[in-house]
Scaffold this motif. Structure first.
Motif, PDB file in Angstrom:
ATOM      1  N   LEU A  90       4.041  -8.835  -0.206  1.00 22.10           N
ATOM      2  CA  LEU A  90       4.560  -8.348   1.080  1.00 22.10           C
ATOM      3  C   LEU A  90       5.609  -7.256   0.894  1.00 22.10           C
ATOM      4  CD1 LEU A  90       4.586  -8.423   4.139  1.00 22.10           C
ATOM      5  CD2 LEU A  90       6.181 -10.339   4.013  1.00 22.10           C
ATOM      6  N   LYS A  91       6.421  -7.361  -0.129  1.00 20.61           N
ATOM      7  CA  LYS A  91       7.444  -6.330  -0.387  1.00 20.61           C
ATOM      8  C   LYS A  91       6.777  -4.982  -0.666  1.00 20.61           C
ATOM      9  CE  LYS A  91      11.613  -5.581  -3.106  1.00 20.61           C
ATOM     10  NZ  LYS A  91      12.493  -6.140  -4.130  1.00 20.61           N
ATOM     11  N   THR A  92       5.739  -4.977  -1.478  1.00 23.02           N
ATOM     12  CA  THR A  92       4.986  -3.752  -1.778  1.00 23.02           C
ATOM     13  C   THR A  92       4.348  -3.203  -0.512  1.00 23.02           C
ATOM     14  OG1 THR A  92       4.530  -4.543  -4.010  1.00 23.02           O
ATOM     15  CG2 THR A  92       3.090  -2.801  -3.163  1.00 23.02           C
ATOM     16  N   PHE A  93       3.753  -4.093   0.281  1.00 23.33           N
ATOM     17  CA  PHE A  93       3.118  -3.740   1.543  1.00 23.33           C
ATOM     18  C   PHE A  93       4.133  -3.072   2.479  1.00 23.33           C
ATOM     19  CE2 PHE A  93       2.173  -5.050   5.932  1.00 23.33           C
ATOM     20  CZ  PHE A  93       0.865  -4.610   6.091  1.00 23.33           C
ATOM     21  N   ALA A  94       5.293  -3.710   2.652  1.00 22.54           N
ATOM     22  CA  ALA A  94       6.329  -3.180   3.548  1.00 22.54           C
ATOM     23  C   ALA A  94       6.837  -1.828   3.053  1.00 22.54           C
ATOM     24  CB  ALA A  94       7.473  -4.169   3.669  1.00 22.54           C
ATOM     25  N   ASN A  95       7.056  -1.697   1.759  1.00 19.53           N
ATOM     26  CA  ASN A  95       7.540  -0.426   1.204  1.00 19.53           C
ATOM     27  C   ASN A  95       6.558   0.712   1.443  1.00 19.53           C
ATOM     28  OD1 ASN A  95       9.949  -1.488   0.262  1.00 19.53           O
ATOM     29  ND2 ASN A  95       9.156  -1.890  -1.786  1.00 19.53           N
ATOM     30  N   PHE A  96       5.270   0.398   1.485  1.00 18.26           N
ATOM     31  CA  PHE A  96       4.258   1.434   1.667  1.00 18.26           C
ATOM     32  C   PHE A  96       4.066   1.811   3.142  1.00 18.26           C
ATOM     33  CE2 PHE A  96      -0.008   3.146   2.149  1.00 18.26           C
ATOM     34  CZ  PHE A  96      -0.046   4.096   1.137  1.00 18.26           C
ATOM     35  N   PHE A  97       4.006   0.816   4.040  1.00 18.96           N
ATOM     36  CA  PHE A  97       3.647   1.074   5.435  1.00 18.96           C
ATOM     37  C   PHE A  97       4.845   1.200   6.385  1.00 18.96           C
ATOM     38  CE2 PHE A  97      -0.310  -0.933   3.882  1.00 18.96           C
ATOM     39  CZ  PHE A  97      -1.193   0.084   4.203  1.00 18.96           C
ATOM     40  N   ALA A  98       5.907   0.447   6.162  1.00 20.37           N
ATOM     41  CA  ALA A  98       7.023   0.396   7.106  1.00 20.37           C
ATOM     42  C   ALA A  98       7.999   1.550   6.897  1.00 20.37           C
ATOM     43  CB  ALA A  98       7.768  -0.928   6.946  1.00 20.37           C
ATOM     44  N   ASN A  99       8.557   2.047   7.997  1.00 18.65           N
ATOM     45  CA  ASN A  99       9.590   3.071   7.825  1.00 18.65           C
ATOM     46  C   ASN A  99      10.908   2.410   7.456  1.00 18.65           C
ATOM     47  OD1 ASN A  99      11.161   2.412  10.130  1.00 18.65           O
ATOM     48  ND2 ASN A  99      10.059   3.856  11.424  1.00 18.65           N
ATOM     49  N   GLU A 100      11.906   3.216   7.126  1.00 19.34           N
ATOM     50  CA  GLU A 100      13.168   2.667   6.618  1.00 19.34           C
ATOM     51  C   GLU A 100      13.947   1.856   7.656  1.00 19.34           C
ATOM     52  OE1 GLU A 100      13.872   6.743   8.213  1.00 19.34           O
ATOM     53  OE2 GLU A 100      12.505   6.000   6.691  1.00 19.34           O
ATOM     54  N   ASN A 101      13.627   1.977   8.935  1.00 18.50           N
ATOM     55  CA  ASN A 101      14.311   1.221   9.991  1.00 18.50           C
ATOM     56  C   ASN A 101      13.723  -0.169  10.218  1.00 18.50           C
ATOM     57  OD1 ASN A 101      15.989   3.433  10.529  1.00 18.50           O
ATOM     58  ND2 ASN A 101      14.453   4.322  11.883  1.00 18.50           N
ATOM     59  N   THR A 102      12.626  -0.475   9.580  1.00 11.97           N
ATOM     60  CA  THR A 102      11.959  -1.761   9.804  1.00 11.97           C
ATOM     61  C   THR A 102      12.819  -2.907   9.288  1.00 11.97           C
ATOM     62  OG1 THR A 102       9.794  -0.710   9.648  1.00 11.97           O
ATOM     63  CG2 THR A 102       9.859  -3.098   9.354  1.00 11.97           C
ATOM     64  N   LYS A 103      13.086  -3.857  10.167  1.00  9.88           N
ATOM     65  CA  LYS A 103      13.918  -5.024   9.827  1.00  9.88           C
ATOM     66  C   LYS A 103      13.094  -6.304   9.725  1.00  9.88           C
ATOM     67  CE  LYS A 103      18.123  -2.990  10.779  1.00  9.88           C
ATOM     68  NZ  LYS A 103      17.806  -1.695  10.273  1.00  9.88           N
ATOM     69  N   SER A 104      11.883  -6.277  10.330  1.00  3.59           N
ATOM     70  CA  SER A 104      11.007  -7.449  10.270  1.00  3.59           C
ATOM     71  C   SER A 104       9.569  -7.027  10.522  1.00  3.59           C
ATOM     72  CB  SER A 104      11.441  -8.509  11.291  1.00  3.59           C
ATOM     73  OG  SER A 104      11.223  -8.052  12.600  1.00  3.59           O
ATOM     74  N   ILE A 105       8.665  -7.932  10.171  1.00  2.06           N
ATOM     75  CA  ILE A 105       7.236  -7.707  10.403  1.00  2.06           C
ATOM     76  C   ILE A 105       6.687  -8.938  11.106  1.00  2.06           C
ATOM     77  CG2 ILE A 105       4.987  -7.269   9.356  1.00  2.06           C
ATOM     78  CD1 ILE A 105       6.442  -5.990   6.979  1.00  2.06           C
ATOM     79  N   SER A 106       5.974  -8.704  12.196  1.00  2.00           N
ATOM     80  CA  SER A 106       5.367  -9.786  12.962  1.00  2.00           C
ATOM     81  C   SER A 106       3.860  -9.809  12.695  1.00  2.00           C
ATOM     82  CB  SER A 106       5.633  -9.566  14.457  1.00  2.00           C
ATOM     83  OG  SER A 106       5.069 -10.593  15.209  1.00  2.00           O
ATOM     84  N   PHE A 107       3.352 -10.975  12.299  1.00  2.00           N
ATOM     85  CA  PHE A 107       1.928 -11.168  12.026  1.00  2.00           C
ATOM     86  C   PHE A 107       1.345 -11.967  13.181  1.00  2.00           C
ATOM     87  CE2 PHE A 107       4.065 -10.580   8.035  1.00  2.00           C
ATOM     88  CZ  PHE A 107       3.252  -9.671   7.380  1.00  2.00           C
ATOM     89  N   ASN A 108       0.256 -11.462  13.757  1.00  2.00           N
ATOM     90  CA  ASN A 108      -0.332 -12.070  14.937  1.00  2.00           C
ATOM     91  C   ASN A 108      -1.762 -12.494  14.659  1.00  2.00           C
ATOM     92  OD1 ASN A 108       2.039 -11.283  16.634  1.00  2.00           O
ATOM     93  ND2 ASN A 108       1.326  -9.261  16.010  1.00  2.00           N
ATOM     94  N   ALA A 109      -2.035 -13.773  14.887  1.00  2.00           N
ATOM     95  CA  ALA A 109      -3.349 -14.334  14.588  1.00  2.00           C
ATOM     96  C   ALA A 109      -4.277 -14.254  15.801  1.00  2.00           C
ATOM     97  CB  ALA A 109      -3.200 -15.789  14.150  1.00  2.00           C
ATOM     98  N   LEU A 110      -5.547 -14.410  15.518  1.00  2.38           N
ATOM     99  CA  LEU A 110      -6.587 -14.372  16.531  1.00  2.38           C
ATOM    100  C   LEU A 110      -6.372 -15.429  17.622  1.00  2.38           C
ATOM    101  CD1 LEU A 110      -9.229 -12.816  17.053  1.00  2.38           C
ATOM    102  CD2 LEU A 110     -10.424 -14.601  15.826  1.00  2.38           C
ATOM    103  N   ASP A 111      -5.807 -16.580  17.246  1.00  2.00           N
ATOM    104  CA  ASP A 111      -5.602 -17.668  18.208  1.00  2.00           C
ATOM    105  C   ASP A 111      -4.286 -17.579  18.973  1.00  2.00           C
ATOM    106  OD1 ASP A 111      -3.777 -18.353  16.254  1.00  2.00           O
ATOM    107  OD2 ASP A 111      -4.595 -20.339  15.869  1.00  2.00           O
TER     108      ASP A 111
END
Length: 157
Positions: free
Chosen positions: A70-91
């Protein structure tokens, strides 16, 4: 017979690559410039796959999860202001993971289970897994509800 076997192996490899490219996750929020709003599992895996064999706390079965840290993922996709990531499931289930958490805990965005690409029918195509959890650890109870599967969208906040 040898050529038929080679053809089958080649064809199954093409199908797997096609399946990776066709499965996408919707992105929104605080993304780096030029990041698309739909990202394929293949693109996510291109960040580098790690594998862990763990006792799945829900199925109680030893399972090999493979995916991206997740750290690698966030470093690649998120901008420097990102403080959290929300994951949303199909249900409708949703999990929020803070930057402090992905920097403290090892969190895996699993794209494969036991080496296989998985679809929604097998709780894929993307899961959040804590591969180094220990049941006796005080963080276990806190992190267990953050295991999420059937992720359809990710919001960078």
């Amino acid at each position: 017979m040898k050529y038929l076997l080679l053809f089958c192996l080649f064809f199954s490899s093409l199908l797997a690559q096609s399946e990776l490219s066709s499965k996408t996750i919707k992105f929104s929020g605080e993304l780096k410039p030029n990041i698309k709003k739909r990202v394929s599992i293949k693109t996510i895996e291109s960040l580098g796959i790690k594998s862990f064999e763990i006792l799945d706390p829900y199925t109680k079965i030893k399972t090999k999860y493979s995916g991206v840290d997740l750290k690698t993922f966030a470093n690649f996709f998120a901008n420097e202001n990102t403080k959290s990531i929300s994951f949303n499931a199909l249900d409708g289930y949703s999990v929020n993971i803070t930057k402090k958490e992905w920097e403290k805990f090892h969190i895996l965005l699993a794209t494969r289970i036991n080496g296989q690409i998985v679809g929604y029918d097998k709780k894929g195509p993307l899961r959040v897994v804590y591969p180094k959890y220990k049941k006796a650890n005080e963080n276990f109870a806190k992190n267990l509800p953050k295991w999420i599967w059937m992720i359809k969208s990710i919001e960078f906040k």
